[in-house]
Design an enzyme around this catalytic site. Structure first.
Site, PDB file in Angstrom:
ATOM      1  N   CYS A 150      -7.811 -20.764  -8.281  1.00 20.06           N
ATOM      2  CA  CYS A 150      -7.992 -21.674  -6.927  1.00 20.06           C
ATOM      3  C   CYS A 150      -9.088 -21.186  -6.080  1.00 20.06           C
ATOM      4  O   CYS A 150      -9.625 -22.202  -5.472  1.00 20.06           O
ATOM      5  CB  CYS A 150      -6.822 -22.161  -6.344  1.00 20.06           C
ATOM      6  SG  CYS A 150      -5.592 -21.129  -5.789  1.00 20.06           S
ATOM      7  N   LYS A 224       7.484 -20.394  -7.771  1.00 16.55           N
ATOM      8  CA  LYS A 224       6.501 -20.665  -6.780  1.00 16.55           C
ATOM      9  C   LYS A 224       6.586 -21.919  -6.300  1.00 16.55           C
ATOM     10  O   LYS A 224       6.492 -22.866  -7.202  1.00 16.55           O
ATOM     11  CB  LYS A 224       5.239 -20.259  -7.035  1.00 16.55           C
ATOM     12  CG  LYS A 224       4.020 -20.627  -6.048  1.00 16.55           C
ATOM     13  CD  LYS A 224       2.731 -20.137  -6.392  1.00 16.55           C
ATOM     14  CE  LYS A 224       1.788 -20.199  -5.145  1.00 16.55           C
ATOM     15  NZ  LYS A 224       0.474 -19.930  -5.782  1.00 16.55           N
ATOM     16  N   LYS A 277       8.905 -17.354  -3.868  1.00 17.32           N
ATOM     17  CA  LYS A 277       7.864 -17.751  -2.867  1.00 17.32           C
ATOM     18  C   LYS A 277       7.884 -19.089  -2.557  1.00 17.32           C
ATOM     19  O   LYS A 277       7.731 -19.908  -3.726  1.00 17.32           O
ATOM     20  CB  LYS A 277       6.405 -17.114  -3.383  1.00 17.32           C
ATOM     21  CG  LYS A 277       5.199 -17.505  -2.550  1.00 17.32           C
ATOM     22  CD  LYS A 277       3.955 -17.537  -3.306  1.00 17.32           C
ATOM     23  CE  LYS A 277       2.800 -17.959  -2.235  1.00 17.32           C
ATOM     24  NZ  LYS A 277       1.515 -17.988  -2.769  1.00 17.32           N
TER      25      LYS A 277
HETATM   26  C1  PBG Z   1      -2.928 -18.952  -4.874  1.00 17.44           C
HETATM   27  C2  PBG Z   1      -2.211 -18.442  -4.024  1.00 17.44           C
HETATM   28  C3  PBG Z   1      -1.586 -19.298  -2.527  1.00 17.44           C
HETATM   29  C4  PBG Z   1      -0.546 -18.181  -2.135  1.00 17.44           C
HETATM   30  C5  PBG Z   1      -0.879 -16.922  -2.632  1.00 17.44           C
HETATM   31  N1  PBG Z   1      -1.623 -17.282  -3.864  1.00 17.44           N
HETATM   32  C6  PBG Z   1      -1.735 -20.504  -2.303  1.00 17.44           C
HETATM   33  C7  PBG Z   1      -1.452 -21.639  -2.990  1.00 17.44           C
HETATM   34  O1  PBG Z   1      -0.778 -21.895  -3.921  1.00 17.44           O
HETATM   35  O2  PBG Z   1      -1.723 -22.959  -2.664  1.00 17.44           O
HETATM   36  C8  PBG Z   1      -0.089 -18.607  -0.862  1.00 17.44           C
HETATM   37  C9  PBG Z   1       0.250 -17.527   0.110  1.00 17.44           C
HETATM   38  C10 PBG Z   1       0.774 -17.622   1.509  1.00 17.44           C
HETATM   39  O3  PBG Z   1       0.566 -18.803   1.971  1.00 17.44           O
HETATM   40  O4  PBG Z   1       0.746 -16.745   2.196  1.00 17.44           O
HETATM   41  N2  PBG Z   1      -2.371 -19.664  -5.915  1.00 17.44           N
HETATM   42 ZN    ZN Z   2      -3.659 -20.939  -7.048  1.00 20.53          ZN
END
Ligand code: PBG
Ligand code: ZN
Length: 355
Positions: A150, A224, A277
């Site tokens: 991303c 996640k 997460k």
């Molecule tokens: C990328 C990623 C994200 C985070 C960690 N890796 C953002 C998302 O999934 O949009 C979020 C970390 C944070 O908010 O501290 N995939």
């Molecule tokens: Zn991502």
């Protein structure tokens, strides 16, 4: 004599007049069976009976490495967190090493983005260069890398998308695997896939094994959620989707049981460590993950929005930052996390050392 309604009434009256009497004239010989305050009387005794532990080695510091900044730039929504141009990354890495955090976790902000996120797996990509710089500077500690597309795709999605904007699962797997291999080649110790594509752990494991990296562990972002708590991170890493959202691959915040299925799938595919997460808003999920997978190393990610809320309140004088941060980190450990990824890692490690 059978009890009648009259007797019950008399009995109740007796109890209530008895307790009133007790309040007025306490009985000095009364036994309180549990005096829990006995073990709270001094810091020495409190320490003896303390259940959870927290040390700098339990903490992982995320670091943003940037190809688009020439200076160290503070992230507006995350006071105290910076985007580091490659040549200055050794400074933050040295600070992490000095306070004894368990590992660093690298995120990259590339100059060039395109539909396939080519820079994610480029030999001279931002992360690959950063790892080499850190290693050349003599860093011997543990380097974990975030494996996702991303930050590298122009559309900002975690995988490849088709013309309709649908995020493609299987077609994205080889891109994620290539990215993981490029990180291992550059010297990463652990790769951490965060794209939430089904089968990504198996794809990465197979690719690592085929390229001689059989001993590189995978830390899977197995659970996640599609969370608004990532807001500040997306500003920091410049990784917001230009259309749509992440709800077709990240988990629904209403779901707890499903977390066990996500972990299960990733453990079966070969994940060496698993993650929940965000962490703080999902401590129930941390607890159930610990119970469902007692033998797996478990990581909780104290995400950007959770960090920003504390910093904002502390800046206003509404919360005692040091006390809140340590209490929060203990909560993760009490819930069952082995490791906590947190932007507070440097401060917390210093506070812990101060005692
Ligand atoms: C990328 C990623 C994200 C985070 C960690 N890796 C953002 C998302 O999934 O949009 C979020 C970390 C944070 O908010 O501290 N995939
Ligand atoms: Zn991502």
């Amino acid at each position: 004599m059978p009890l009648t309604g009259f007797h019950v009434l008399q009995y109740r009256r007796g109890i209530s007049s008895f307790s009133v009497a007790m309040t007025i004239t306490p009985n000095p010989s009364m036994q309180i069976s549990a005096r829990l305050r006995r073990t709270r009387g001094s810091e020495g005794v409190r320490k003896l009976v303390r259940e959870a532990t927290l040390t700098p080695a339990d903490l992982v510091l995320p670091i943003f490495v940037s190809e688009v900044d020439e200076e160290v730039v503070e992230i507006g929504s995350m006071p105290g967190v910076y985007r580091w141009p490659i040549e200055r990354v050794p400074e933050i890495v040295e600070s992490a090493e000095a306070v004894g955090v368990g590992a660093i976790l690298l995120f990259g902000i590339p100059e060039e983005k395109n539909p396939e996120g080519h820079q994610a797996s480029a030999k001279d990509g931002i992360i690959q260069q950063a790892i080499r710089t850190i290693r050349n500077n003599g860093f011997k500690g543990v380097v974990i890398t975030d494996v996702c597309l991303c930050e590298y795709t122009d559309h900002g999605h975690c995988g490849l998308v088709d013309q309709d904007g649908t995020i493609l699962n299987d077609a994205s797997l080889s891109r994620l695997a290539e990215t993981a291999i490029s990180h291992a080649e550059a010297g990463a110790d652990i790769v951490a896939p965060s794209a939430m594509m089904d089968g990504q752990v198996a794809a990465i494991r197979t690719a690592l094994d085929a390229t001689g990296f059989i001993n590189i562990p995978i830390l899977s972002y197995s659970v996640k959620y599609a969370s608004a708590y990532y807001g500040p991170f997306r500003e920091a890493a410049d990784g917001s989707p230009t259309f749509g959202d992440r709800r077709s691959h990240q988990m629904d915040p209403a779901n707890g049981r499903e977390a066990e299925r996500e972990h299960e799938a990733d453990v079966t595919e070969g994940a060496d460590l698993i993650m929940v997460k965000p962490g703080l808003a999902y401590l129930d999920v941390v607890r159930r993950s610990r119970e469902a997978f007692p033998a797996m190393p478990l990581v909780a990610y104290n995400v950007s929005g959770e960090y920003s809320m504390v910093k904002a309140a502390a800046a206003n004088g509404w919360l005692d930052e040091r006390a809140i941060v340590l209490e929060t980190l203990f909560a993760f450990r009490r819930a069952g996390a082995d490791l906590v990824i947190t932007y507070h890692a440097l401060d917390a490690a210093r506070w812990l050392e101060e005692g």
